[in-house]
Design a protein around this motif. Sequence first.
Motif, mmCIF file in Angstrom:
data_model
loop_
_atom_site.group_PDB
_atom_site.id
_atom_site.type_symbol
_atom_site.label_atom_id
_atom_site.label_comp_id
_atom_site.label_asym_id
_atom_site.label_seq_id
_atom_site.Cartn_x
_atom_site.Cartn_y
_atom_site.Cartn_z
ATOM 1 N N ASP A 358 0.816 -1.212 0.000
ATOM 2 C CA ASP A 358 0.000 0.000 0.000
ATOM 3 C C ASP A 358 0.852 1.266 0.000
ATOM 4 N N GLY A 359 2.180 1.115 -0.086
ATOM 5 C CA GLY A 359 3.079 2.257 -0.192
ATOM 6 C C GLY A 359 3.763 2.654 1.096
ATOM 7 N N ARG A 360 3.282 2.196 2.240
ATOM 8 C CA ARG A 360 3.934 2.536 3.503
ATOM 9 C C ARG A 360 5.311 1.865 3.582
ATOM 10 N N TRP A 361 6.229 2.541 4.244
ATOM 11 C CA TRP A 361 7.578 1.993 4.329
ATOM 12 C C TRP A 361 8.220 2.325 5.676
ATOM 13 N N ALA A 362 9.253 1.574 5.994
ATOM 14 C CA ALA A 362 10.006 1.784 7.230
ATOM 15 C C ALA A 362 11.461 1.427 6.975
#
Length: 424
Positions: A358-362
């Motif tokens: 969904d595009g979230r990143w860490a």
Amino acid sequence: MNYLSRATDELLARKLRSSAAVLVEGPKWCGKTSSCAQLAKSIIYIQDPDKRSMYRRMADTQPSLLLQGETPRLIDEWQSIPVLWDAVRFAADQRQQMQQFLLTGSATPLNDEENEEIEHTGVGRIARVQMRPMSLWESQESAGQISLKALFDGTQEMGLFENPLSLQDIAYVMCRGGWPGSLSLEKEDALEVAFNLVEELVNVDIHRVDNTEKNPGRVRSVLRSYARNVSTMTAATTIMADVKANDISITDKTLTNYLTALRRLFIIEEVKAWQPSLRSKRGIRTSNKRHFVDASIATAVLELTPQNVLNDFNLFGFLFEDFCLRDMRVYTQALRGDVYHYHDNTELESDLILRLHDGRWAAVEVKTGSKEIEDAAEHLIQLSEDVDTGKIGKPAFLMVLTGGQFAYRRKDGVYVIPIGCLKP
């Protein structure tokens, strides 16, 4: 043994509900068959020595006979009879129903140009799930107080969470590996499982998927060189030079063939480079990072004991990153995501970039000792400031993943989390 739940169980069930067939791929002994058996109503073991010849004869005349049985039907190690792929695909078209077949495979077959028995890719009919050896949470050795999902969602509450694993424990589980069959064994016996896997790999398995001359000693040399360069972006030319020190007759083509075979057996699994939009012009390295699917393969091929690993703390650092990567891949996959690495021409890096679909990143840095945490946190913050957040968004969180004793959140917002505290 009682079945221990896997992080891929929910993903596998969802794929089966939405597909006629699901292929579960991964290295031998990682638990593919056991997981699929939880969903299957009938099972055929293609490599059963008492029935293998009969199965091959049936496949030569009428492969659809092997597909008969209550559904979902599990076809274990299907790649031993490649024609079954097209038989499953055709049956899926004819039946027009979901949840028909589960296939397991511990080696990818040759591509379509090289294998005349496979005519179609199965796209649209056969979904895929990759399975890896057990994470610490799956083997019930992580306390699991901190959820990766909760970190991404911003709902993780921090308490006084303590790592149940000492460095000695970590060195042991690193050498033992996440092989389900090892968990019920005495500690010394469990360490032999990874050694046994390596012996079968160099003497049998790799020659089943590679057309080069059988040479176990050469395979072992390639694996040892790869293990010495684990968690680095070392070029194939460096591995070649390392192997040539003891085997001057090896060619570039042979090395390439062996590395390809190791990928097809799911033994090595490199990490691709993350290439985000940056605020400033900067060269991003695009080389893959060298990794095994489980750090125990590296320790076994280097003939290391847990104490040997601890005695060489520099090597322990590289192996610890490889060890942590396995768990982070398992947990990120359960959240529908992938793992990358970042390294640019200013030497700013992040060992692991977790990116969800969904595009979230860490961003995650892997460190073995407390003395390295300060520098790691500074690098993570710098990376978060350098990326173009207008295009890719702010990181969901920044984490230093350690083998330390306690989990906590720093004043600058960076999480410091021991590997033994995590779950998906």
